[in-house]
Design a protein around this motif. Structure first.
Motif, PDB file in Angstrom:
ATOM      1  N   GLY A  90     -43.289  34.803 -37.255  1.00  0.00           N
ATOM      2  CA  GLY A  90     -42.385  33.677 -37.100  1.00  0.00           C
ATOM      3  C   GLY A  90     -41.804  33.231 -38.422  1.00  0.00           C
ATOM      4  N   ASP A  91     -41.103  32.129 -38.377  1.00  0.00           N
ATOM      5  CA  ASP A  91     -40.416  31.562 -39.536  1.00  0.00           C
ATOM      6  C   ASP A  91     -41.275  30.434 -40.107  1.00  0.00           C
ATOM      7  OD1 ASP A  91     -38.724  30.308 -41.334  1.00  0.00           O
ATOM      8  OD2 ASP A  91     -36.945  30.606 -40.103  1.00  0.00           O
ATOM      9  N   PRO A  92     -41.627  30.495 -41.401  1.00  0.00           N
ATOM     10  CA  PRO A  92     -42.434  29.416 -41.990  1.00  0.00           C
ATOM     11  C   PRO A  92     -41.782  28.039 -41.912  1.00  0.00           C
ATOM     12  CG  PRO A  92     -42.392  31.338 -43.432  1.00  0.00           C
ATOM     13  CD  PRO A  92     -41.396  31.594 -42.345  1.00  0.00           C
ATOM     14  N   GLU A  93     -40.474  27.997 -41.631  1.00  0.00           N
ATOM     15  CA  GLU A  93     -39.802  26.703 -41.533  1.00  0.00           C
ATOM     16  C   GLU A  93     -39.841  26.124 -40.126  1.00  0.00           C
ATOM     17  OE1 GLU A  93     -36.237  26.020 -43.932  1.00  0.00           O
ATOM     18  OE2 GLU A  93     -36.266  28.159 -44.415  1.00  0.00           O
ATOM     19  N   PHE A  94     -40.291  26.922 -39.143  1.00  0.00           N
ATOM     20  CA  PHE A  94     -40.367  26.456 -37.756  1.00  0.00           C
ATOM     21  C   PHE A  94     -41.735  26.876 -37.209  1.00  0.00           C
ATOM     22  CE2 PHE A  94     -35.907  27.211 -38.739  1.00  0.00           C
ATOM     23  CZ  PHE A  94     -35.343  25.980 -38.414  1.00  0.00           C
ATOM     24  N   LEU A  95     -42.730  26.061 -37.454  1.00  0.00           N
ATOM     25  CA  LEU A  95     -44.115  26.444 -37.158  1.00  0.00           C
ATOM     26  C   LEU A  95     -44.426  26.260 -35.678  1.00  0.00           C
ATOM     27  CD1 LEU A  95     -45.945  24.843 -40.227  1.00  0.00           C
ATOM     28  CD2 LEU A  95     -44.840  27.085 -40.017  1.00  0.00           C
ATOM     29  N   PRO A  96     -44.825  27.342 -34.985  1.00  0.00           N
ATOM     30  CA  PRO A  96     -45.164  27.251 -33.564  1.00  0.00           C
ATOM     31  C   PRO A  96     -46.622  26.815 -33.382  1.00  0.00           C
ATOM     32  CG  PRO A  96     -45.295  29.529 -34.266  1.00  0.00           C
ATOM     33  CD  PRO A  96     -44.881  28.737 -35.479  1.00  0.00           C
ATOM     34  N   LEU A  97     -46.957  25.652 -33.901  1.00  0.00           N
ATOM     35  CA  LEU A  97     -48.342  25.184 -33.918  1.00  0.00           C
ATOM     36  C   LEU A  97     -48.433  23.807 -33.274  1.00  0.00           C
ATOM     37  CD1 LEU A  97     -49.116  26.155 -37.621  1.00  0.00           C
ATOM     38  CD2 LEU A  97     -49.868  27.407 -35.589  1.00  0.00           C
ATOM     39  N   VAL A 106     -53.293  27.336 -45.664  1.00  0.00           N
ATOM     40  CA  VAL A 106     -53.138  27.926 -46.995  1.00  0.00           C
ATOM     41  C   VAL A 106     -51.841  28.715 -47.020  1.00  0.00           C
ATOM     42  CG1 VAL A 106     -54.048  29.724 -48.529  1.00  0.00           C
ATOM     43  CG2 VAL A 106     -55.592  28.032 -47.527  1.00  0.00           C
ATOM     44  N   SER A 107     -51.115  28.639 -48.126  1.00  0.00           N
ATOM     45  CA  SER A 107     -49.902  29.445 -48.295  1.00  0.00           C
ATOM     46  C   SER A 107     -49.735  29.781 -49.762  1.00  0.00           C
ATOM     47  CB  SER A 107     -48.670  28.684 -47.789  1.00  0.00           C
ATOM     48  OG  SER A 107     -47.517  29.499 -47.900  1.00  0.00           O
ATOM     49  N   LEU A 108     -49.598  31.072 -50.067  1.00  0.00           N
ATOM     50  CA  LEU A 108     -49.489  31.523 -51.452  1.00  0.00           C
ATOM     51  C   LEU A 108     -48.160  32.244 -51.681  1.00  0.00           C
ATOM     52  CD1 LEU A 108     -53.086  33.001 -51.996  1.00  0.00           C
ATOM     53  CD2 LEU A 108     -52.311  30.638 -52.262  1.00  0.00           C
ATOM     54  N   LEU A 109     -47.433  31.803 -52.696  1.00  0.00           N
ATOM     55  CA  LEU A 109     -46.218  32.479 -53.184  1.00  0.00           C
ATOM     56  C   LEU A 109     -45.184  32.708 -52.086  1.00  0.00           C
ATOM     57  CD1 LEU A 109     -47.742  35.085 -55.672  1.00  0.00           C
ATOM     58  CD2 LEU A 109     -46.946  32.752 -56.122  1.00  0.00           C
ATOM     59  N   THR A 110     -45.017  31.711 -51.238  1.00  0.00           N
ATOM     60  CA  THR A 110     -44.034  31.795 -50.152  1.00  0.00           C
ATOM     61  C   THR A 110     -43.117  30.583 -50.110  1.00  0.00           C
ATOM     62  OG1 THR A 110     -45.427  33.187 -48.739  1.00  0.00           O
ATOM     63  CG2 THR A 110     -43.758  31.862 -47.641  1.00  0.00           C
ATOM     64  N   LEU A 111     -43.650  29.391 -50.299  1.00  0.00           N
ATOM     65  CA  LEU A 111     -42.898  28.173 -50.017  1.00  0.00           C
ATOM     66  C   LEU A 111     -41.763  27.907 -50.993  1.00  0.00           C
ATOM     67  CD1 LEU A 111     -45.761  25.759 -48.895  1.00  0.00           C
ATOM     68  CD2 LEU A 111     -44.240  27.172 -47.498  1.00  0.00           C
ATOM     69  N   HIS A 112     -41.744  28.590 -52.141  1.00  0.00           N
ATOM     70  CA  HIS A 112     -40.613  28.401 -53.055  1.00  0.00           C
ATOM     71  C   HIS A 112     -39.326  29.011 -52.499  1.00  0.00           C
ATOM     72  CE1 HIS A 112     -42.684  32.170 -54.311  1.00  0.00           C
ATOM     73  NE2 HIS A 112     -41.457  32.637 -54.221  1.00  0.00           N
ATOM     74  N   LEU A 135     -53.628  23.616 -48.872  1.00  0.00           N
ATOM     75  CA  LEU A 135     -53.751  24.123 -50.234  1.00  0.00           C
ATOM     76  C   LEU A 135     -52.815  25.310 -50.380  1.00  0.00           C
ATOM     77  CD1 LEU A 135     -55.106  24.194 -53.019  1.00  0.00           C
ATOM     78  CD2 LEU A 135     -56.945  25.556 -52.009  1.00  0.00           C
ATOM     79  N   GLY A 136     -51.920  25.234 -51.324  1.00  0.00           N
ATOM     80  CA  GLY A 136     -50.970  26.331 -51.487  1.00  0.00           C
ATOM     81  C   GLY A 136     -50.403  26.386 -52.886  1.00  0.00           C
ATOM     82  N   CYS A 137     -49.687  27.462 -53.169  1.00  0.00           N
ATOM     83  CA  CYS A 137     -49.016  27.574 -54.456  1.00  0.00           C
ATOM     84  C   CYS A 137     -47.644  28.202 -54.262  1.00  0.00           C
ATOM     85  CB  CYS A 137     -49.847  28.367 -55.457  1.00  0.00           C
ATOM     86  SG  CYS A 137     -49.964  30.140 -55.120  1.00  0.00           S
ATOM     87  N   LEU A 138     -46.743  27.837 -55.128  1.00  0.00           N
ATOM     88  CA  LEU A 138     -45.395  28.379 -55.150  1.00  0.00           C
ATOM     89  C   LEU A 138     -44.967  28.514 -56.601  1.00  0.00           C
ATOM     90  CD1 LEU A 138     -42.945  25.473 -54.376  1.00  0.00           C
ATOM     91  CD2 LEU A 138     -45.402  25.154 -54.153  1.00  0.00           C
ATOM     92  N   LEU A 139     -43.877  29.199 -56.822  1.00  0.00           N
ATOM     93  CA  LEU A 139     -43.401  29.386 -58.183  1.00  0.00           C
ATOM     94  C   LEU A 139     -42.702  28.124 -58.663  1.00  0.00           C
ATOM     95  CD1 LEU A 139     -42.073  33.046 -57.992  1.00  0.00           C
ATOM     96  CD2 LEU A 139     -44.235  32.238 -58.948  1.00  0.00           C
ATOM     97  N   GLY A 140     -43.010  27.713 -59.902  1.00  0.00           N
ATOM     98  CA  GLY A 140     -42.471  26.489 -60.464  1.00  0.00           C
ATOM     99  C   GLY A 140     -41.257  26.716 -61.342  1.00  0.00           C
ATOM    100  N   GLY A 141     -40.740  25.615 -61.881  1.00  0.00           N
ATOM    101  CA  GLY A 141     -39.449  25.603 -62.543  1.00  0.00           C
ATOM    102  C   GLY A 141     -39.310  26.469 -63.775  1.00  0.00           C
TER     103      GLY A 141
END
Length: 296
Positions: A90-97, A106-112, A135-141
């Motif tokens: 699915g699409d991380p922007e439309f969560l079927p939950l 948890v989400s790693l290196l996706t939300l950026h 708890l997650g991480c994304l790439l910063g500025g």
């Protein structure tokens, strides 16, 4: 009111991630953050019954979560089809939950690379039960600042202008504010800056391609990159961002976010003026008071 234009071409992003996985995913950065994830979860002294891995590339995060929480129900929402049970494509922007269906997300290196990060965080907040953890991480500025500057100078010199080539990543203060806006309690945002060295800038570009992290901005230039611009970019990069041994540096800023769904058991700050002891007494110092009529 019209919706804002999408920043990222998500279909192209999925295509390039699939290609990267076919040719051999460059997982050095992902391996590092999976290790950090396990360390951070090790400091959380509780178990979680239902765990979600939200679109982390590869299987490393899921394996780490399964090892740490072997009795939990593990779910994975992936942007691409893959192996493994309990997987949702699915699409991380439309969560079927369903609301209140998770204990840990948890989400790693996706939300950026999502177009609506505030909306995704709000959906995660709703999907978590009270006292659930995100708890997650994304790439910063600061990520790829060297490449961004080199492309800008080269395009300005060769083509008389610049085009968007590196995504605008979030800053730590902005990310912390987004957690609060989404309704998370006890929000924490911190950064870890990694410097990776390459023999030349083309090595970095090959790794970005092998991570599916090439340009997917909707406002990107649609014509092929001119060879002269690429060569000049590499020259500028080597001139400005090389070490004495001739290798060049590439910055990856990893922005970590964590927040809890509010629950009555969580600590809450006291109201101003309700303290029962003085800070000066706790520190063993003398409290200096301003003179009458003067402000400190």
């Amino acid at each position: 009111m019209n919706a804002p234009a999408a920043l990222f071409d998500t279909a192209l992003a999925r295509h390039r991630l699939a290609r990267a996985q076919r040719i051999g995913y460059a997982g050095f950065l992902l391996d590092r953050v999976v290790e950090d994830l396990d360390d951070r979860l090790g400091a959380v002294l509780r178990d979680f019954a239902t765990v979600l891995d939200l679109a982390t590339p590869g299987a490393g995060a899921g394996a780490a979560l399964a090892t740490r929480y072997p009795e939990a129900l593990h779910l994975r929402l992936a942007a691409l089809p893959g192996s493994g049970g309990n997987q949702i494509v699915g699409d991380p922007e439309f969560l079927p939950l369903a609301a209140g269906s998770l204990d840990l997300a948890v989400s790693l290196l996706t939300l950026h690379a999502v177009n609506d990060l505030p909306g995704t965080l709000i959906q995660l907040r709703r999907a978590l039960r009270p006292d659930g953890l995100f708890l997650g991480c994304l790439l910063g500025g600061a990520t790829l600042t060297e490449l961004r500057q080199s492309f800008a100078q080269a395009e300005s010199e060769i083509e008389g202008g610049i085009s968007p080539r590196v995504a605008p990543f979030a800053a730590v203060r902005e990310a912390g504010a987004l957690l609060q806006r989404a309704g998370f309690a006890l929000p924490v945002a911190d950064t870890d800056t990694l410097t990776v060295r390459y023999a030349d800038p083309f090595g970095l570009m090959r790794d970005l391609r092998a991570m599916g992290m090439t340009n997917v901005l909707t406002e990107r230039r649609r014509t092929p990159l001119r060879r002269a611009t690429l060569v000049r970019t590499a020259e500028v990069y080597a001139e400005r961002f090389s070490d004495p041994d001739g290798r060049v540096r590439a910055t990856f800023e990893v922005l970590w976010l964590s927040g809890w769904v509010p629950h009555e058991s969580q600590q809450k700050p006291l109201r101003p003026g309700t303290a029962k002891s003085r800070l000066a007494d706790a520190l063993g110092t003398i409290e200096l008071k301003p003179e009458p009529g003067r402000t400190p």
